[in-house]
Design a protein around this motif. Structure first.
Motif, mmCIF file in Angstrom:
data_model
loop_
_atom_site.group_PDB
_atom_site.id
_atom_site.type_symbol
_atom_site.label_atom_id
_atom_site.label_comp_id
_atom_site.label_asym_id
_atom_site.label_seq_id
_atom_site.Cartn_x
_atom_site.Cartn_y
_atom_site.Cartn_z
ATOM 1 N N TYR A 236 0.957 -1.182 -0.494
ATOM 2 C CA TYR A 236 -0.187 0.183 -0.172
ATOM 3 C C TYR A 236 1.156 0.761 0.174
ATOM 4 N N PHE A 237 1.926 1.482 0.883
ATOM 5 C CA PHE A 237 2.709 2.385 0.872
ATOM 6 C C PHE A 237 3.709 2.670 -0.128
ATOM 7 N N SER A 238 4.065 1.526 -0.240
ATOM 8 C CA SER A 238 5.064 1.425 -2.323
ATOM 9 C C SER A 238 4.119 2.595 -3.524
ATOM 10 N N CYS A 239 2.909 1.899 -3.546
ATOM 11 C CA CYS A 239 1.514 2.641 -4.186
ATOM 12 C C CYS A 239 1.969 3.890 -4.380
ATOM 13 N N ILE A 240 1.815 4.183 -2.660
ATOM 14 C CA ILE A 240 1.860 5.764 -2.676
ATOM 15 C C ILE A 240 3.297 6.699 -3.653
ATOM 16 N N ARG A 241 4.424 6.013 -2.620
ATOM 17 C CA ARG A 241 5.288 6.445 -2.834
ATOM 18 C C ARG A 241 5.272 6.322 -4.783
ATOM 19 N N TYR A 242 5.790 5.396 -4.977
ATOM 20 C CA TYR A 242 5.497 4.664 -6.552
ATOM 21 C C TYR A 242 4.549 5.796 -7.597
ATOM 22 N N GLY A 243 3.183 5.966 -7.086
ATOM 23 C CA GLY A 243 2.095 7.076 -7.670
ATOM 24 C C GLY A 243 1.805 6.346 -8.095
ATOM 25 N N ALA A 244 1.207 4.417 -7.468
ATOM 26 C CA ALA A 244 0.337 4.164 -8.618
ATOM 27 C C ALA A 244 -0.901 3.613 -8.238
ATOM 28 N N ILE A 245 -2.009 3.802 -7.876
ATOM 29 C CA ILE A 245 -3.551 3.387 -7.630
ATOM 30 C C ILE A 245 -3.643 1.885 -6.877
ATOM 31 N N CYS A 246 -3.687 2.120 -5.806
ATOM 32 C CA CYS A 246 -3.755 0.908 -4.827
ATOM 33 C C CYS A 246 -5.393 0.397 -4.762
ATOM 34 N N SER A 247 -5.796 -1.087 -5.665
ATOM 35 C CA SER A 247 -7.049 -1.574 -5.835
ATOM 36 C C SER A 247 -7.567 -2.392 -4.314
ATOM 37 N N PRO A 248 -6.993 -2.102 -3.552
ATOM 38 C CA PRO A 248 -7.534 -3.943 -2.667
ATOM 39 C C PRO A 248 -8.966 -4.927 -2.900
ATOM 40 N N ILE A 249 -8.286 -5.572 -2.860
ATOM 41 C CA ILE A 249 -9.411 -6.358 -3.187
ATOM 42 C C ILE A 249 -9.608 -7.674 -2.114
ATOM 43 N N PRO A 250 -11.212 -7.381 -1.223
ATOM 44 C CA PRO A 250 -11.239 -8.422 -0.582
ATOM 45 C C PRO A 250 -10.447 -9.609 -0.667
ATOM 46 N N TYR A 251 -9.761 -9.972 0.525
ATOM 47 C CA TYR A 251 -8.859 -11.790 0.560
ATOM 48 C C TYR A 251 -10.976 -12.459 0.856
ATOM 49 N N GLY A 252 -9.937 -13.545 0.135
ATOM 50 C CA GLY A 252 -11.059 -14.631 -0.020
ATOM 51 C C GLY A 252 -11.958 -14.652 -0.587
ATOM 52 N N VAL A 253 -12.117 -13.632 -1.314
ATOM 53 C CA VAL A 253 -13.203 -13.791 -2.605
ATOM 54 C C VAL A 253 -13.665 -15.055 -3.094
ATOM 55 N N SER A 254 -14.470 -14.848 -4.041
ATOM 56 C CA SER A 254 -14.567 -16.141 -5.172
ATOM 57 C C SER A 254 -13.716 -16.077 -6.303
ATOM 58 N N GLU A 255 -13.342 -17.197 -6.818
ATOM 59 C CA GLU A 255 -12.270 -16.489 -7.567
ATOM 60 C C GLU A 255 -13.393 -15.780 -9.058
ATOM 61 N N ASP A 256 -14.308 -15.790 -8.934
ATOM 62 C CA ASP A 256 -15.523 -15.017 -10.282
ATOM 63 C C ASP A 256 -15.849 -13.655 -9.793
ATOM 64 N N SER A 257 -15.794 -13.206 -8.714
ATOM 65 C CA SER A 257 -15.379 -11.924 -8.177
ATOM 66 C C SER A 257 -14.595 -11.935 -8.579
ATOM 67 N N LEU A 258 -12.978 -12.326 -8.222
ATOM 68 C CA LEU A 258 -11.840 -11.375 -7.731
ATOM 69 C C LEU A 258 -11.222 -11.338 -9.589
ATOM 70 N N LYS A 259 -12.083 -12.412 -10.106
ATOM 71 C CA LYS A 259 -12.385 -11.797 -11.968
ATOM 72 C C LYS A 259 -12.942 -10.468 -11.666
ATOM 73 N N HIS A 260 -14.276 -10.567 -11.046
ATOM 74 C CA HIS A 260 -14.918 -9.051 -11.659
ATOM 75 C C HIS A 260 -14.480 -7.591 -10.852
ATOM 76 N N PHE A 261 -13.848 -8.177 -10.197
ATOM 77 C CA PHE A 261 -13.039 -6.890 -9.401
ATOM 78 C C PHE A 261 -11.885 -6.897 -10.307
ATOM 79 N N LEU A 262 -10.906 -7.263 -10.600
ATOM 80 C CA LEU A 262 -9.864 -7.362 -12.000
ATOM 81 C C LEU A 262 -10.460 -6.410 -13.215
ATOM 82 N N GLN A 263 -11.907 -6.863 -13.972
ATOM 83 C CA GLN A 263 -12.003 -6.080 -14.795
ATOM 84 C C GLN A 263 -12.365 -4.881 -15.197
ATOM 85 N N LEU A 264 -12.651 -4.621 -13.565
ATOM 86 C CA LEU A 264 -13.861 -3.455 -13.237
ATOM 87 C C LEU A 264 -12.212 -2.340 -13.136
ATOM 88 N N SER A 265 -11.375 -2.143 -11.985
ATOM 89 C CA SER A 265 -9.965 -1.832 -11.659
ATOM 90 C C SER A 265 -9.460 -1.766 -12.920
#
Length: 142
Positions: free
Chosen positions: A83-112
């Motif tokens: 998280y702090f590396s993203c701040i320093r680097y200037g990247a955007i951090c997109s946290p995804i809840p751990y343990g989500v289903s594979e379908d939900s993870l794919k959906h999060f990744l496509q949206l972000s």
């Protein structure tokens, strides 16, 4: 509070962001504890070093400023470092809840539109639109 403490606090508040404040404090108090999680203790100097190492890793992966980096990890020191590396680097951090289903993870990744995903979950498809899945714990061992 003593005058020196007040002066130091004012110096910290003048920093652009929390990551710059960490860098500043790590120079002044390198051996002071920054974070304790379970049985792991990091000093400001160690934490700052891990942030720099992770930023170098981002650069080696051709991640650019404002690229989206997702984190799908259990609560951990690694999550905080990324998280702090993203701040320093200037990247955007997109946290995804751990343990989500594979379908939900794919959906999060496509949206972000993540360029990079830090994860220690097993995912059957290893590449979502040029997203590199990486076990951050393996990276830290190198």
């Amino acid at each position: 509070m003593q005058k020196n403490q007040i002066k130091f606090i004012k110096q910290v508040h003048k920093k652009k962001n929390f990551s710059d404040a960490i860098k500043f404090i790590s120079e002044k108090f390198p051996d002071n504890t920054f974070l304790i999680f379970e049985n792991i203790k990091l000093t400001f100097k160690e934490f700052n070093s891990l942030i720099n190492k992770t930023c170098n890793y981002f650069e080696n992966q051709n991640i650019k400023e404002k690229d989206v980096i997702s984190i799908c990890l259990k609560n951990s020191i690694e999550s905080v470092i990324i998280y702090f590396s993203c701040i320093r680097y200037g990247a955007i951090c997109s946290p995804i809840p751990y343990g989500v289903s594979e379908d939900s993870l794919k959906h999060f990744l496509q949206l972000s539109k993540s360029k990079f995903v830090f994860s220690n979950q097993k995912i059957s498809n290893k590449n979502f639109n040029n997203i590199i899945l990486n076990d951050y714990n393996e990276f830290l061992k190198k």
